[in-house]
Design a protein around this motif. Sequence first.
Motif, PDB file in Angstrom:
ATOM      1  N   UNK A  27       0.852  -1.135  -0.087  1.00 50.31           N
ATOM      2  CA  UNK A  27       0.141   0.530  -0.264  1.00 50.31           C
ATOM      3  C   UNK A  27       1.251   0.976   0.096  1.00 50.31           C
ATOM      4  N   UNK A  28       2.309   1.092   0.767  1.00 55.50           N
ATOM      5  CA  UNK A  28       3.248   1.943   0.439  1.00 55.50           C
ATOM      6  C   UNK A  28       3.655   3.085  -0.834  1.00 55.50           C
ATOM      7  N   UNK A  29       3.720   2.446  -1.569  1.00 55.16           N
ATOM      8  CA  UNK A  29       3.825   2.828  -3.507  1.00 55.16           C
ATOM      9  C   UNK A  29       3.096   3.467  -3.891  1.00 55.16           C
ATOM     10  N   UNK A  30       1.481   2.448  -3.109  1.00 52.75           N
ATOM     11  CA  UNK A  30       0.264   3.302  -4.188  1.00 52.75           C
ATOM     12  C   UNK A  30      -0.126   4.451  -3.857  1.00 52.75           C
ATOM     13  N   UNK A  31       0.229   4.449  -2.293  1.00 51.54           N
ATOM     14  CA  UNK A  31      -0.695   5.921  -1.313  1.00 51.54           C
ATOM     15  C   UNK A  31       0.730   6.804  -2.290  1.00 51.54           C
ATOM     16  N   UNK A  32       2.052   6.768  -1.817  1.00 48.79           N
ATOM     17  CA  UNK A  32       2.864   7.342  -2.351  1.00 48.79           C
ATOM     18  C   UNK A  32       2.216   8.060  -3.425  1.00 48.79           C
ATOM     19  N   UNK A  33       1.925   6.744  -4.661  1.00 47.37           N
ATOM     20  CA  UNK A  33       1.440   8.166  -5.704  1.00 47.37           C
ATOM     21  C   UNK A  33       0.042   8.860  -5.278  1.00 47.37           C
ATOM     22  N   UNK A  34      -0.544   8.347  -4.831  1.00 53.56           N
ATOM     23  CA  UNK A  34      -1.763   9.346  -4.845  1.00 53.56           C
ATOM     24  C   UNK A  34      -1.951  10.316  -4.085  1.00 53.56           C
ATOM     25  N   UNK A  35      -1.412  10.407  -2.443  1.00 55.02           N
ATOM     26  CA  UNK A  35      -1.911  11.364  -1.965  1.00 55.02           C
ATOM     27  C   UNK A  35       0.494  12.643  -2.044  1.00 55.02           C
ATOM     28  N   UNK A  36       1.264  12.156  -3.313  1.00 55.77           N
ATOM     29  CA  UNK A  36       2.277  13.166  -3.035  1.00 55.77           C
ATOM     30  C   UNK A  36       2.140  13.259  -4.814  1.00 55.77           C
ATOM     31  N   UNK A  37       1.853  12.321  -6.176  1.00 55.78           N
ATOM     32  CA  UNK A  37       2.482  12.206  -7.033  1.00 55.78           C
ATOM     33  C   UNK A  37       0.775  13.073  -7.503  1.00 55.78           C
ATOM     34  N   UNK A  38      -0.047  12.636  -7.039  1.00 52.75           N
ATOM     35  CA  UNK A  38      -1.210  13.029  -8.187  1.00 52.75           C
ATOM     36  C   UNK A  38      -1.969  13.900  -7.434  1.00 52.75           C
ATOM     37  N   UNK A  39      -2.416  14.068  -5.725  1.00 53.03           N
ATOM     38  CA  UNK A  39      -2.660  15.098  -5.390  1.00 53.03           C
ATOM     39  C   UNK A  39      -2.277  16.169  -4.617  1.00 53.03           C
ATOM     40  N   UNK A  40      -0.770  15.990  -4.222  1.00 51.98           N
ATOM     41  CA  UNK A  40      -0.270  17.176  -3.809  1.00 51.98           C
ATOM     42  C   UNK A  40      -0.182  17.527  -2.710  1.00 51.98           C
ATOM     43  N   UNK A  41      -0.981  16.218  -1.558  1.00 50.98           N
ATOM     44  CA  UNK A  41      -0.912  16.608  -0.337  1.00 50.98           C
ATOM     45  C   UNK A  41       0.472  16.460   0.820  1.00 50.98           C
ATOM     46  N   UNK A  42       0.988  15.531   0.447  1.00 51.22           N
ATOM     47  CA  UNK A  42       1.898  15.648   1.399  1.00 51.22           C
ATOM     48  C   UNK A  42       3.347  15.277   0.456  1.00 51.22           C
ATOM     49  N   UNK A  43       4.737  15.844   0.882  1.00 52.23           N
ATOM     50  CA  UNK A  43       6.027  15.810   0.411  1.00 52.23           C
ATOM     51  C   UNK A  43       6.024  15.095   0.821  1.00 52.23           C
ATOM     52  N   UNK A  44       7.533  14.350  -0.250  1.00 53.27           N
ATOM     53  CA  UNK A  44       7.854  13.363  -0.112  1.00 53.27           C
ATOM     54  C   UNK A  44       8.905  12.680   0.839  1.00 53.27           C
ATOM     55  N   UNK A  45       9.640  13.737   1.422  1.00 54.19           N
ATOM     56  CA  UNK A  45      10.677  12.905   2.469  1.00 54.19           C
ATOM     57  C   UNK A  45       9.317  12.892   3.930  1.00 54.19           C
ATOM     58  N   UNK A  46       8.672  13.407   3.773  1.00 56.56           N
ATOM     59  CA  UNK A  46       7.382  13.761   4.765  1.00 56.56           C
ATOM     60  C   UNK A  46       6.660  11.961   4.521  1.00 56.56           C
ATOM     61  N   UNK A  47       6.146  11.500   3.807  1.00 61.59           N
ATOM     62  CA  UNK A  47       5.656  10.349   3.735  1.00 61.59           C
ATOM     63  C   UNK A  47       6.422   9.592   3.808  1.00 61.59           C
ATOM     64  N   UNK A  48       8.195   9.534   3.298  1.00 60.14           N
ATOM     65  CA  UNK A  48       8.797   8.148   3.538  1.00 60.14           C
ATOM     66  C   UNK A  48       9.241   8.085   5.528  1.00 60.14           C
ATOM     67  N   UNK A  49       8.674   9.367   6.122  1.00 52.25           N
ATOM     68  CA  UNK A  49       8.620   9.610   7.493  1.00 52.25           C
ATOM     69  C   UNK A  49       7.483   9.148   8.276  1.00 52.25           C
ATOM     70  N   UNK A  50       6.529   8.826   7.463  1.00 47.52           N
ATOM     71  CA  UNK A  50       5.357   9.171   8.059  1.00 47.52           C
ATOM     72  C   UNK A  50       5.202   6.928   7.825  1.00 47.52           C
ATOM     73  N   UNK A  51       6.374   6.976   6.932  1.00 45.94           N
ATOM     74  CA  UNK A  51       5.942   5.209   6.457  1.00 45.94           C
ATOM     75  C   UNK A  51       6.993   4.439   7.478  1.00 45.94           C
ATOM     76  N   UNK A  52       8.240   5.300   8.453  1.00 41.69           N
ATOM     77  CA  UNK A  52       8.915   4.623   9.122  1.00 41.69           C
ATOM     78  C   UNK A  52       7.981   4.816  10.576  1.00 41.69           C
ATOM     79  N   UNK A  53       7.181   5.299  10.766  1.00 43.34           N
ATOM     80  CA  UNK A  53       6.224   5.802  11.621  1.00 43.34           C
ATOM     81  C   UNK A  53       5.249   4.538  11.460  1.00 43.34           C
ATOM     82  N   UNK A  54       4.863   4.105  10.185  1.00 44.91           N
ATOM     83  CA  UNK A  54       3.707   3.588  10.560  1.00 44.91           C
ATOM     84  C   UNK A  54       3.839   2.011  10.715  1.00 44.91           C
TER      85      UNK A  54
END
Lengths: 187, 187
Positions: A27-54
């Motif tokens: 689900x992580x790469x899928x979320x990356x595509x959706x929320x980072x690349x498509x909707x621009x709701x989250x920064x890329x670095x932030x998504x990586x940190x969120x993944x670490x927390x998850x």
Amino acid sequence: MKQKIFIKLFLSTFQLSACTFGGGFVIIPLMQKKFVDELHWIEEQEMMDLTAIAQSSPGAIAVNASILVGYHVAGVMGALITVLGTVLPPLIIISVISFFYTAFRDNVIVNMAMTGMLAGVAAVICDVVITMGKSIFQKKRVLPIVVFFASLVAVRFMKINIILIILICAVIGAVDTLYPGRKGRQA
Amino acid sequence: MIYFELLWSFFQIGLFSIGGGYAAMPLIQNQVVDVHPWLTMTQFADIMTIAEMTPGPIAINSATFVGIQVAGIPGAIIATIGCILPSCMIVITFAYIYYRFRGLKMVQGVLTGLRPAVVAMITSAGITLVIMAFYGERILPVDLSGINIISVIIFAVGFLVLRKWKVNPIYVMLGAGVAGVLLYSIV
């Protein structure tokens, strides 16, 4: 405006969850595509940190990641909505399967397929175990290897409660982080 | 009170399955087969197979399945809530700490310490599933000659394909199902 974001959050996570076979990291790469690349709701670095927390948190990674995305975008309410979106597809699908399960299981052909698939699952899990095991042994540290074998013996042959083992190993991990022993840790 | 038992069992599963995906498997087995007589080992093997085949996290899939078997749809919903409750609380706390301190060294240290133990537990559950696939029983029988040759073949081929070509597990599962139907029909 806020409602629109809620709806979008729900639909996005619902879709992602319905397409995440095998669970976990998929689900992580899928979320990356959706929320980072498509909707621009989250920064890329932030998504990586969120993944670490998850990953660091207990529970399913997909659920944890959606909570974080929802929380990040729209606070606690957003988190609740994304959790709902993530949990509903498996809830619905498994419910439907469960109702047919008994009739399903008695069918000869289904029975053959399930017996075959059990061997398949066993293969998948052995593959996972070897991949995960490798990462432990490759570090060439004594402590993780000792913890691995001790836990295996404890759970397999001594039937010690799993939760107790997890708690003890968590403490070992914490102590190891605070006092990295001179002998074990690689420079 | 069955609802409370479901909630509490899956709360523990959600709380102690750290590392996502297969980490939940041994805990689920422990709670729903050993601690509570909710599923037989065959049903547990079935739900692992179904969980692998359907989208969504394993823990959520099993929560729904077990909930329905034990107490219908309300049971499914309650088990699922139990499963995600720890995630909701802990993930949001971690997110707060992260945004506040921008560092999760301790958390990551604990996670690293836990990893070998988690792999050990998955290994143990994996061994049980392999025995299940080969002998149709949980515990290795004294007489080893009753081995299911077809399962061994499917397992070996599946394992080889996974290791060598890193194919999506879903295809291995589907292939194993088809192979099961074909091989058992012939024999």
